[in-house]
Design a protein around this motif. Structure first.
Motif, PDB file in Angstrom:
ATOM      1  N   VAL A  89      -4.101  -0.606  -9.099  1.00 58.37           N
ATOM      2  CA  VAL A  89      -3.722  -0.605  -7.559  1.00 58.37           C
ATOM      3  C   VAL A  89      -5.365  -1.124  -6.877  1.00 58.37           C
ATOM      4  O   VAL A  89      -6.274  -0.889  -7.381  1.00 58.37           O
ATOM      5  N   CYS A  96      -2.563  -0.842   0.268  1.00 61.32           N
ATOM      6  CA  CYS A  96      -2.507  -0.460  -1.371  1.00 61.32           C
ATOM      7  C   CYS A  96      -1.569  -1.283  -2.024  1.00 61.32           C
ATOM      8  O   CYS A  96      -0.515  -0.965  -1.950  1.00 61.32           O
ATOM      9  N   VAL A  98       0.006  -2.409  -5.609  1.00 60.38           N
ATOM     10  CA  VAL A  98       0.246  -1.918  -6.886  1.00 60.38           C
ATOM     11  C   VAL A  98       0.713  -2.815  -7.707  1.00 60.38           C
ATOM     12  O   VAL A  98       1.304  -4.069  -7.417  1.00 60.38           O
ATOM     13  N   ASP A 149       4.908  -2.841  -5.774  1.00 57.61           N
ATOM     14  CA  ASP A 149       5.083  -2.238  -4.395  1.00 57.61           C
ATOM     15  C   ASP A 149       3.741  -2.308  -3.680  1.00 57.61           C
ATOM     16  O   ASP A 149       2.689  -2.606  -4.400  1.00 57.61           O
ATOM     17  N   SER A 150       3.821  -2.088  -2.321  1.00 53.08           N
ATOM     18  CA  SER A 150       2.813  -1.990  -1.520  1.00 53.08           C
ATOM     19  C   SER A 150       2.931  -1.159  -0.459  1.00 53.08           C
ATOM     20  O   SER A 150       4.160  -1.103   0.004  1.00 53.08           O
ATOM     21  N   VAL A 151       2.051  -0.403  -0.015  1.00 57.80           N
ATOM     22  CA  VAL A 151       2.090   0.650   1.132  1.00 57.80           C
ATOM     23  C   VAL A 151       1.039   0.454   1.746  1.00 57.80           C
ATOM     24  O   VAL A 151       0.056   0.364   1.639  1.00 57.80           O
ATOM     25  N   THR A 153      -1.688   2.300   3.993  1.00 61.85           N
ATOM     26  CA  THR A 153      -2.523   3.287   3.772  1.00 61.85           C
ATOM     27  C   THR A 153      -3.474   3.570   4.880  1.00 61.85           C
ATOM     28  O   THR A 153      -4.178   4.745   4.901  1.00 61.85           O
ATOM     29  N   THR A 176      -5.897   7.580  -0.986  1.00 63.92           N
ATOM     30  CA  THR A 176      -6.621   6.688  -0.351  1.00 63.92           C
ATOM     31  C   THR A 176      -7.179   7.231   0.639  1.00 63.92           C
ATOM     32  O   THR A 176      -6.983   8.253   1.446  1.00 63.92           O
ATOM     33  N   TRP A 186      -0.328  10.724  -2.423  1.00 63.96           N
ATOM     34  CA  TRP A 186       0.814   9.832  -2.534  1.00 63.96           C
ATOM     35  C   TRP A 186       1.073  10.189  -4.235  1.00 63.96           C
ATOM     36  O   TRP A 186       0.412  10.242  -4.958  1.00 63.96           O
ATOM     37  N   PHE A 188       2.357   9.129  -7.532  1.00 60.15           N
ATOM     38  CA  PHE A 188       2.509   7.831  -8.479  1.00 60.15           C
ATOM     39  C   PHE A 188       3.159   7.755  -9.684  1.00 60.15           C
ATOM     40  O   PHE A 188       3.184   8.819 -10.475  1.00 60.15           O
ATOM     41  N   LEU A 191       4.729   5.945  -4.957  1.00 62.34           N
ATOM     42  CA  LEU A 191       3.945   5.928  -3.641  1.00 62.34           C
ATOM     43  C   LEU A 191       4.758   6.876  -2.765  1.00 62.34           C
ATOM     44  O   LEU A 191       4.885   6.399  -1.581  1.00 62.34           O
TER      45      LEU A 191
END
Length: 417
Positions: A89, A96, A98, A149-151, A153, A176, A186, A188, A191
């Motif tokens: 990550v 963030c 992944v 994936d991306s989120v 943060t 984060t 989050w 994991f 997420l």
């Protein structure tokens, strides 16, 4: 007296971008990340993975893979392995990202097996011995990094930025922190948002999970150090200490470490820098008992500190400095400095990572008591090893004691005392 650097330590590799983050991917592979940012400077952004070995005289690295991340600089990262998958990550701007990491066994540049990243790569590596026809049958490990994936943060209105990311080994929780001063937890690798910790008023500088308790520590530019129960998302206490009169200090880095010989207990190490240098205030390496909020040991230094690492068995602590680019190793129990490398880098140290403890006789454990990797914005990856400290054999110590007593008795008799 601390050891000085040995001649075969030092520079391992040099990349073409500034480095901000370093992690061990396996007990032989290290991943470094950084970049020049989104500006059109021509400086790349991304990761490099190196395989580290020792030939009996010096450390050697071989580049395994380079992965570029386009316009997004890699400012922080963390790795995670379970029984089925391996993940990376990375903080890239406000998000963030992944990555799935696959390990592939290559034979003569042909893929022959996709390995489980959690399997003992050390043992597999030991089996990758060149056969009798070694020039025609060479097996190596290759890593394949794929974005997943991306989120988002961090949600600061102007220039949001994720500053740090960590993954708990106990409970598959990712934390984060960024410029909006909020620590977010989050699930994991799902997420899924779990808790939002809103205790800091300024940007987060660092966070870390305890390796054996449900503790999370967060520090920020508001000067606070807060201990959390991350499973409940609740504050436990705030760590305070008596600062020198007329001085103000901010925490720079924080790391948990296991207590050697004490199962299930952890210590907390933090770096504290003065906000001004008018009075030539000291900077401090601090050791805390987190549960009690007790500052138990302190080591004072004459320079601002920038990086911190704790070895996985809790025996050693390493720190890097801001102005001279120096690296030091301390005994975790006493905070006694045992290795000092002045000017290890030409600029400030941005990251440190100990080589993990391993039973593999082909790793650093066979030639040194400890070794730490260091990175900097000078684009260099360096290594610094602590030679085994010489000790007096027990039988020789007994003889010395007996001789000392005997000679003392003879001297007293001669002087008629």
């Amino acid at each position: 007296m601390p050891h000085t650097r040995r001649s075969f330590d030092g520079l391992l590799a040099k990349v073409n971008f500034p480095l901000y983050t370093v992690q061990m991917l396996t007990n032989r592979h290290v991943i470094v990340g950084g970049g020049g940012g989104s500006a059109k400077t021509g400086v790349a952004n991304g990761f490099e993975i190196y395989e580290l070995s020792h030939d009996g005289e010096k450390f050697i690295v071989e580049e395994v893979i380079r992965h570029e991340t386009g316009p997004s600089v890699v400012m922080n990262c963390s790795t995670y392995n379970d029984k089925k998958h391996s993940f990376l990550v990375a903080g890239q701007e406000s998000h963030c990202q992944v990555y799935n990491v696959q390990t592939v066994l290559i034979n003569n540049n042909v893929e022959v097996e996709t390995l489980n990243p959690h399997n003992d790569i050390r043992n597999r590596k030991s089996k990758m011995v060149h056969t009798e026809n070694h020039t025609n049958n060479i097996k190596k490990l290759k890593f394949v990094i794929k974005a997943s994936d991306s989120v988002q943060t961090d949600f600061l209105e102007e220039e949001p930025l994720q500053r740090v990311v960590r993954i708990s080994r106990l409970s598959k929780i990712m934390a984060t922190g960024g410029t909006d001063g909020i620590v977010r937890l989050w699930g994991f690798p799902s997420l899924k948002p779990l808790h939002t910790l809103k205790a800091h008023k300024e940007e987060i500088d660092d966070i870390d999970f305890s390796p054996c308790q449900n503790y999370l520590i967060s520090i920020a530019k508001d000067g606070l150090a807060i201990l959390w129960d991350y499973t409940k998302g609740k504050e436990i206490n705030r760590l305070t200490w008596q600062q020198p009169e007329g001085s103000k200090y901010l925490y720079k880095r924080c790391r948990f470490g296991v207590v050697e010989g004490e199962k299930g207990l952890s210590s907390l190490y933090m770096l504290a820098n003065p906000t001004g240098r008018a009075g030539k205030q000291k900077s401090y390496l601090q050791k805390w008992i987190p549960k009690d909020g007790l500052l138990c040991k302190v080591a004072a230094l004459d320079e601002s500190l920038s990086a911190l690492a704790v070895r996985d068995d809790g025996r050693f602590v390493a720190l890097g400095t801001m102005f001279s680019g120096s690296v030091s190793i301390y005994i975790a129990f006493s905070l006694q400095r045992v290795l000092h490398i002045p000017g290890a880098h030409s600029m400030f140290v941005t990251g440190l990572e100990f080589l993990p403890v391993s039973s593999d006789t082909h790793t650093v454990n066979s030639i040194a008591e400890a070794a730490v990797l260091s990175i900097s914005v000078d684009n260099q990856v360096c290594i610094h090893s602590l030679p085994f400290r010489s000790t007096l054999p027990a039988w020789l110590a007994i003889i010395v004691i007996i001789l000392t007593i005997f000679l003392t008795f003879v001297l007293c008799s001669y002087l008629d005392i």
